[in-house]
Design an enzyme around this catalytic site. Structure first.
Site, PDB file in Angstrom:
ATOM      1  N   CYS A   1       8.817 -11.093  -2.510  1.00 20.41           N
ATOM      2  CA  CYS A   1       9.259 -12.468  -2.322  1.00 20.41           C
ATOM      3  C   CYS A   1      10.774 -12.467  -2.091  1.00 20.41           C
ATOM      4  O   CYS A   1      11.507 -11.689  -2.689  1.00 20.41           O
ATOM      5  CB  CYS A   1       8.967 -13.383  -3.499  1.00 20.41           C
TER       6      CYS A   1
ATOM      7  N   ARG B   1      10.396  -8.921   2.536  1.00 20.59           N
ATOM      8  CA  ARG B   1      10.012  -8.938   1.122  1.00 20.59           C
ATOM      9  C   ARG B   1       8.663  -9.622   0.898  1.00 20.59           C
ATOM     10  O   ARG B   1       8.171  -9.691  -0.229  1.00 20.59           O
ATOM     11  CB  ARG B   1      11.081  -9.656   0.294  1.00 20.59           C
TER      12      ARG B   1
ATOM     13  N   TRP C   1       5.201 -13.055  -1.206  1.00 19.21           N
ATOM     14  CA  TRP C   1       4.192 -12.000  -1.207  1.00 19.21           C
ATOM     15  C   TRP C   1       3.328 -12.296  -2.428  1.00 19.21           C
ATOM     16  O   TRP C   1       3.783 -12.150  -3.562  1.00 19.21           O
ATOM     17  CB  TRP C   1       4.838 -10.616  -1.330  1.00 19.21           C
TER      18      TRP C   1
ATOM     19  N   ASN D   1      11.176 -15.182  -7.618  1.00 17.02           N
ATOM     20  CA  ASN D   1      10.783 -13.837  -7.201  1.00 17.02           C
ATOM     21  C   ASN D   1      10.576 -13.024  -8.471  1.00 17.02           C
ATOM     22  O   ASN D   1      11.493 -12.879  -9.261  1.00 17.02           O
ATOM     23  CB  ASN D   1      11.892 -13.219  -6.329  1.00 17.02           C
ATOM     24  N   GLY D   2       9.343 -12.544  -8.658  1.00 16.48           N
ATOM     25  CA  GLY D   2       9.075 -11.755  -9.858  1.00 16.48           C
ATOM     26  C   GLY D   2       7.668 -12.029 -10.327  1.00 16.48           C
ATOM     27  O   GLY D   2       6.831 -12.540  -9.583  1.00 16.48           O
TER      28      GLY D   2
ATOM     29  N   GLU E   1       3.214  11.970   5.313  1.00 19.91           N
ATOM     30  CA  GLU E   1       4.045  10.882   5.813  1.00 19.91           C
ATOM     31  C   GLU E   1       3.524  10.368   7.159  1.00 19.91           C
ATOM     32  O   GLU E   1       3.457   9.157   7.387  1.00 19.91           O
ATOM     33  CB  GLU E   1       5.511  11.355   5.917  1.00 19.91           C
TER      34      GLU E   1
ATOM     35  N   LYS F   1       2.253   6.543   7.821  1.00 19.45           N
ATOM     36  CA  LYS F   1       2.875   5.716   8.876  1.00 19.45           C
ATOM     37  C   LYS F   1       1.800   5.165   9.792  1.00 19.45           C
ATOM     38  O   LYS F   1       1.782   3.990  10.117  1.00 19.45           O
ATOM     39  CB  LYS F   1       3.817   6.580   9.687  1.00 19.45           C
TER      40      LYS F   1
ATOM     41  N   GLU G   1      -0.561   2.532   7.944  1.00 21.33           N
ATOM     42  CA  GLU G   1       0.011   1.266   7.478  1.00 21.33           C
ATOM     43  C   GLU G   1       0.358   0.304   8.603  1.00 21.33           C
ATOM     44  O   GLU G   1       0.302  -0.903   8.416  1.00 21.33           O
ATOM     45  CB  GLU G   1       1.198   1.479   6.529  1.00 21.33           C
TER      46      GLU G   1
ATOM     47  N   HIS H   1     -13.737  22.388   2.933  1.00 28.15           N
ATOM     48  CA  HIS H   1     -14.327  22.155   1.611  1.00 28.15           C
ATOM     49  C   HIS H   1     -14.870  20.736   1.494  1.00 28.15           C
ATOM     50  O   HIS H   1     -14.965  20.198   0.388  1.00 28.15           O
ATOM     51  CB  HIS H   1     -13.305  22.469   0.518  1.00 28.15           C
TER      52      HIS H   1
ATOM     53  N   LYS I   1       8.164  -4.999   1.658  1.00 27.25           N
ATOM     54  CA  LYS I   1       9.034  -3.829   1.625  1.00 27.25           C
ATOM     55  C   LYS I   1       9.469  -3.456   0.218  1.00 27.25           C
ATOM     56  O   LYS I   1       9.572  -2.290  -0.114  1.00 27.25           O
ATOM     57  CB  LYS I   1      10.264  -4.077   2.493  1.00 27.25           C
TER      58      LYS I   1
HETATM   59  C1  F6R Z   1       5.924   3.326   3.670  1.00 26.33           C
HETATM   60  C2  F6R Z   1       6.853   2.713   2.741  1.00 26.33           C
HETATM   61  C3  F6R Z   1       6.517   2.744   1.306  1.00 26.33           C
HETATM   62  C4  F6R Z   1       7.787   2.931   0.454  1.00 26.33           C
HETATM   63  C5  F6R Z   1       7.447   2.759  -1.036  1.00 26.33           C
HETATM   64  C6  F6R Z   1       8.645   3.001  -1.928  1.00 26.33           C
HETATM   65  O1  F6R Z   1       6.364   3.227   4.996  1.00 26.33           O
HETATM   66  O2  F6R Z   1       7.857   2.160   3.131  1.00 26.33           O
HETATM   67  O3  F6R Z   1       5.559   3.696   0.992  1.00 26.33           O
HETATM   68  O4  F6R Z   1       8.323   4.196   0.713  1.00 26.33           O
HETATM   69  O5  F6R Z   1       6.965   1.460  -1.254  1.00 26.33           O
HETATM   70  O6  F6R Z   1       9.653   2.062  -1.686  1.00 26.33           O
HETATM   71  P1  F6R Z   1      11.127   2.316  -2.183  1.00 26.33           P
HETATM   72  O7  F6R Z   1      11.646   3.487  -1.440  1.00 26.33           O
HETATM   73  O8  F6R Z   1      11.866   1.048  -1.859  1.00 26.33           O
HETATM   74  O9  F6R Z   1      11.052   2.578  -3.656  1.00 26.33           O
END
Ligand code: F6R
Length: 585
Positions: A2, A27, A73, A97-98, A460, A464, A467, A483, A580
């Site tokens: 949020c 956010r 969010w 926010n929280g 990774e 990517k 998501e 396996h 994010k």
């Molecule tokens: C994936 C992504 C997430 C963040 C994770 C940690 O693209 O962005 O997996 O890496 O939520 O976030 P931070 O780095 O802000 O703790």
């Protein structure tokens, strides 16, 4: 999660609030709302979906010089208009926010209130109104929250009885205050305000802000305090796409700049400078993070093991918190977080500190909770990252980890190689990804396979892809396929394999052959000069060295995922259900 914004000043608050929300959409973007004061009354407008939808539902002639706004969010309560913020109960209108953990206990005190939503925030709003009805002193009311409310909150509040003022308070959720020429701002994060000012103040937990004719800040004993004025290093370009179609693409293209930022801060003339501490006295290193932050550690761990010869373990913060640890006084725990606010990582940090173990944080957002609470913090200097999927921050985290490893091993000979990354990445950016993406985007499943350091890259790459493109994708240590997982390989199932490490290349090639012969579409990404009949397509990038090859490959993986999502027409910068900054556990 949020994003919140508040404004009071001589100008119209509505465009300021909407602009602020747009740059905080990373956010959360389930719903958005605004409350502003008009003819001494609070007017609330809210809508499901993006800030642009909210914007189109506000009459462009509306004017108000005081207001608050929110992009959500959803945690508590479904995504609908009633649950959207701002909430209003009695004389109190607020954005939050929280997450309020003891909302049930608080609700029991509020039997006289009829609540409309299913959110914890409306309960908090009612509780503030309830406290205020007994004690008409907002500072004392807000000061009481720290004793009564469990959980996290950043709140910006309008009280009908002080309709020309804003109040704000935070605990474990970020909130900044800023002013510029008698205009006053509150926001979750600086990119929301960069259009208006680059000076800001960070609030600490339980500090209370009153904005009337000026900004007044009070500590826990309600004593007025002065806060340090900080300068935000970003520019207004950080909050703009600058000609790129998506923030994700822009941020990938910023990777060379980020690498140079890190280099110039920690290295001078191919030698480490005083900004780079040496952790050589530690005999064991734990890395803790979530999602990509944990994957960057999985890759960097191999560099530590090879060059520092130190015992390393990588933990997902959400698991680390609940497991038993066998650290010693020689253990260093490194917390990795772009946002510096990730709830699980923050809590893991607190547990470690409580256990008396040394902590180091690698963080992007300056002044964030993790940055402030760790024993030592190193900034990754990636600049604001707006796209929800991390790209440049991932590269920055990995790069800084490798520098720490080289410093610990007293090994400066590789430092000159970092300089060549810029031109090598430019070559990566020029690859025609669409032709590979075309063979992937219609699939329901995809697999990434590799061994050792390449397995971390697979994790990774797979995250990517899934998501942002919503293709169900998994990463496997390539030796594990037979396996069980190999039964999922069908005709044309994309299998993306990675080899940067020559030592284990033949083993991985055998595993690629196993899937290729079973009909998989085999896309082979490598830094090595390997040819053969085990792939349909190959992406070859430069071979620098064991430490730096992952940076080139991860950039390929990011651009591949980006192009697949683009072909599918997905909302690349704001994938569904995500946010994010994950400030819930
Ligand atoms: C994936 C992504 C997430 C963040 C994770 C940690 O693209 O962005 O997996 O890496 O939520 O976030 P931070 O780095 O802000 O703790």
């Amino acid at each position: 999660m949020c994003g919140i914004v508040g404004y009071k000043g001589k100008n119209n608050s509505i465009p300021v609030l909407l602009n602020g929300l747009k740059s905080l959409e990373y956010r959360g973007y389930d719903s958005a709302g605004i409350a502003f004061v008009k003819n001494k009354k609070v007017k609330i407008i809210k809508n499901i979906g993006r800030v642009s939808i909210l914007e189109s539902s506000i009459d462009s002639n509306e004017f108000s010089n005081i207001g608050i706004a929110h992009t959500r969010w959803a945690t508590h309560g479904k995504v609908n208009k009633v649950n959207a913020h701002p909430h209003r109960v009695g004389k109190i209108t607020l954005v939050h926010n929280g997450i309020i953990e003891n909302y049930d206990e608080i609700k029991n005190k509020l039997s006289s209130y009829k609540l409309k939503s299913t959110t914890d925030t409306e309960i908090l709003c009612a509780y503030i109104d309830y406290l205020y009805s007994k004690n008409h002193n907002m500072l004392e009311v807000l000061n009481k929250l720290k004793d009564d409310i469990k959980g996290s909150y950043a709140l910006v509040i309008i009280n009908d009885d002080e309709i020309d003022s804003l109040y704000a308070i935070r605990k474990n959720s970020p909130l900044i205050v800023a002013s510029n020429d008698n205009e006053f701002y509150l926001a979750s994060d600086m990119p929301a305000l960069i259009k208006y000012t680059n000076k800001y103040m960070l609030l600490d937990n339980d500090e209370i802000v009153k904005i009337s004719d000026n900004i007044y800040i009070y500590d826990k004993s309600l004593k007025e305090i002065n806060k340090k004025i900080l300068t935000f290093e970003g520019t207004s370009n950080d909050a703009m796409k600058c000609g790129y179609e998506h923030f994700m693409l822009k941020e990938i293209h910023e990777e060379p700049k980020v690498i140079n930022n890190i280099l110039s801060y920690y290295v001078t003339d191919n030698h480490f400078n005083e900004n780079m501490p040496n952790f050589k006295n530690y005999k064991e290193i734990y890395f803790v993070g979530c999602g990509s932050a944990a994957y960057t550690a999985d890759i960097a761990k191999k560099v530590f093991e090879k060059y520092v010869n130190v015992k390393c373990e990588v933990f997902l913060a959400s698991e680390y918190r609940y497991q038993k640890h066998f650290y010693t006084k020689k253990t260093l725990v490194i917390f990795i977080s772009q946002s510096g606010e990730t709830a699980d990582t923050l809590e893991a940090l607190r547990i470690t500190k409580n256990d008396g173990i040394d902590t180091l944080a690698l963080v992007n957002v300056v002044g964030s909770s993790i940055a402030r609470e760790a024993d030592k913090t190193l900034y990754i200097k990636a600049g604001p990252e707006i796209a929800v999927a991390t790209t440049k921050a991932f590269v920055a985290q990995y790069m800084l980890l490798t520098l720490i490893a080289l410093k610990m091993s007293n090994n400066e000979k590789y430092l000159c190689d970092y300089k060549s990354l810029e031109k090598r990445l430019e070559k990566v950016f020029k690859i025609d990804y669409i032709k590979y993406a075309n063979k992937i985007y219609k699939s329901n499943n995809a697999f990434f396979i590799g061994r050792q350091i390449d397995y971390g890259l697979c994790e990774e790459g797979s995250l990517k892809l899934k998501e942002i493109s919503y293709i169900n994708s998994s990463a496997f240590a390539s030796g594990e396929l037979k396996h069980g997982t190999i039964s999922l390989i069908e005709n044309k199932t994309p299998v993306i394999s990675i080899i940067t490490d020559e030592d284990i290349s033949l083993k991985t090639i055998s595993n690629i052959k196993e899937v290729h012969t079973r009909g998989a579409y085999s896309l082979f990404i490598t830094t090595l000069d390997i040819d053969g009949d085990f792939y349909d397509d190959k992406i070859k990038v430069d071979n620098i060295n064991f430490i730096l090859n992952p940076i080139l490959v991860v950039s390929v993986l990011q651009l591949l995922a980006y192009n697949v999502a683009k072909l599918k027409g997905e909302d690349i910068d704001k994938p569904r259900n995500l946010a994010k900054s994950v400030t819930v556990e």
